[in-house]
Design a protein around this motif. Sequence first.
Motif, PDB file in Angstrom:
ATOM      1  N   GLU A 247      79.608  48.766  98.730  1.00  0.00           N
ATOM      2  CA  GLU A 247      80.982  49.665  98.071  1.00  0.00           C
ATOM      3  C   GLU A 247      82.132  48.599  99.270  1.00  0.00           C
ATOM      4  O   GLU A 247      82.017  48.948  99.838  1.00  0.00           O
ATOM      5  CB  GLU A 247      81.250  51.566  98.284  1.00  0.00           C
ATOM      6  CG  GLU A 247      80.477  51.869  97.641  1.00  0.00           C
ATOM      7  CD  GLU A 247      81.285  53.918  97.483  1.00  0.00           C
ATOM      8  OE1 GLU A 247      81.853  53.917  97.470  1.00  0.00           O
ATOM      9  OE2 GLU A 247      80.414  54.597  97.045  1.00  0.00           O
TER      10      GLU A 247
ATOM     11  N   GLN B 154      82.834  51.807  91.659  1.00  0.00           N
ATOM     12  CA  GLN B 154      82.729  51.364  92.523  1.00  0.00           C
ATOM     13  C   GLN B 154      80.911  50.691  91.847  1.00  0.00           C
ATOM     14  O   GLN B 154      80.657  51.440  91.394  1.00  0.00           O
ATOM     15  CB  GLN B 154      82.767  52.462  93.670  1.00  0.00           C
ATOM     16  CG  GLN B 154      83.754  52.151  94.539  1.00  0.00           C
ATOM     17  CD  GLN B 154      83.550  50.724  95.213  1.00  0.00           C
ATOM     18  OE1 GLN B 154      82.976  50.280  95.793  1.00  0.00           O
ATOM     19  NE2 GLN B 154      85.175  51.010  95.776  1.00  0.00           N
TER      20      GLN B 154
ATOM     21  N   ASN C 276      86.173  47.030  98.843  1.00  0.00           N
ATOM     22  CA  ASN C 276      87.338  47.705  98.088  1.00  0.00           C
ATOM     23  C   ASN C 276      88.381  47.113  97.944  1.00  0.00           C
ATOM     24  O   ASN C 276      88.911  45.688  98.716  1.00  0.00           O
ATOM     25  CB  ASN C 276      88.233  48.667  99.630  1.00  0.00           C
ATOM     26  CG  ASN C 276      89.966  49.504  99.311  1.00  0.00           C
ATOM     27  OD1 ASN C 276      89.980  49.641  98.611  1.00  0.00           O
ATOM     28  ND2 ASN C 276      90.404  49.163  99.776  1.00  0.00           N
TER      29      ASN C 276
END
Length: 227
Positions: A130, A138, A132
């Motif tokens: 994952e 995700q 950002n």
Amino acid sequence: MGLNKTNGNMYPWVAYTWNPLAGKCQHDCRYCYMKRSFLGNLKKYKGEARLAEGELDTDLGSGKTIFVGSATDIFGGWVPENTIKNILSHCRKFPNNYLFQSKNPSRFAEFLELLPKSSIIGTTLETNREYNISHAPQPPQRYQDFLSIEYPRKMISIEPILDFDLEEFLMWIEKINPEFVSIGADSKNNDLQEPDSNKTEELIRGIKEFTEIRSKKNLRRLVKNLV
């Protein structure tokens, strides 16, 4: 804009793109090429999701390979159901090979029976981790959603490739059982967390044990002996 011949960093095995969906893509991926392209500034790609004016008059011909929605995600959660149905209905009028790719693969389940017969569906898995870097689901969620879709023809795009956990990532890909995997690197200097050359080569060797690899030219920056 109608039917367009592919160029640049597009998939070399895709001859044409068709972008009937207008509106802003809400995934907002950090590395999105649209953000650096003049296309991203067009009125077409602003505002709410909608059918682009005149696109359903496009003659898609026959015998082509067409990536539908290359500039956005026609299966995004913000796209109205009827808009997707109208796009698929138009595709079914023309006997072509179609690619539909989404970072929201769970939504494929709603439209499988409406896909043209000669279609392949795909999702992007830049990594198994994952990061950002977007508002899209995700990668672990994309993997689970895509795995649950029962459809005979699937592909995976690993682009831009991000650092990963080799054993788990290979397991994901093998379980999905794609026809092929396309792998490419970041072409726009987005300062992403990338794997080193050795790790990338290990991934490629692992994938080749169970399916086809279609490497993009931009991967040569990470893999010197790219075949």
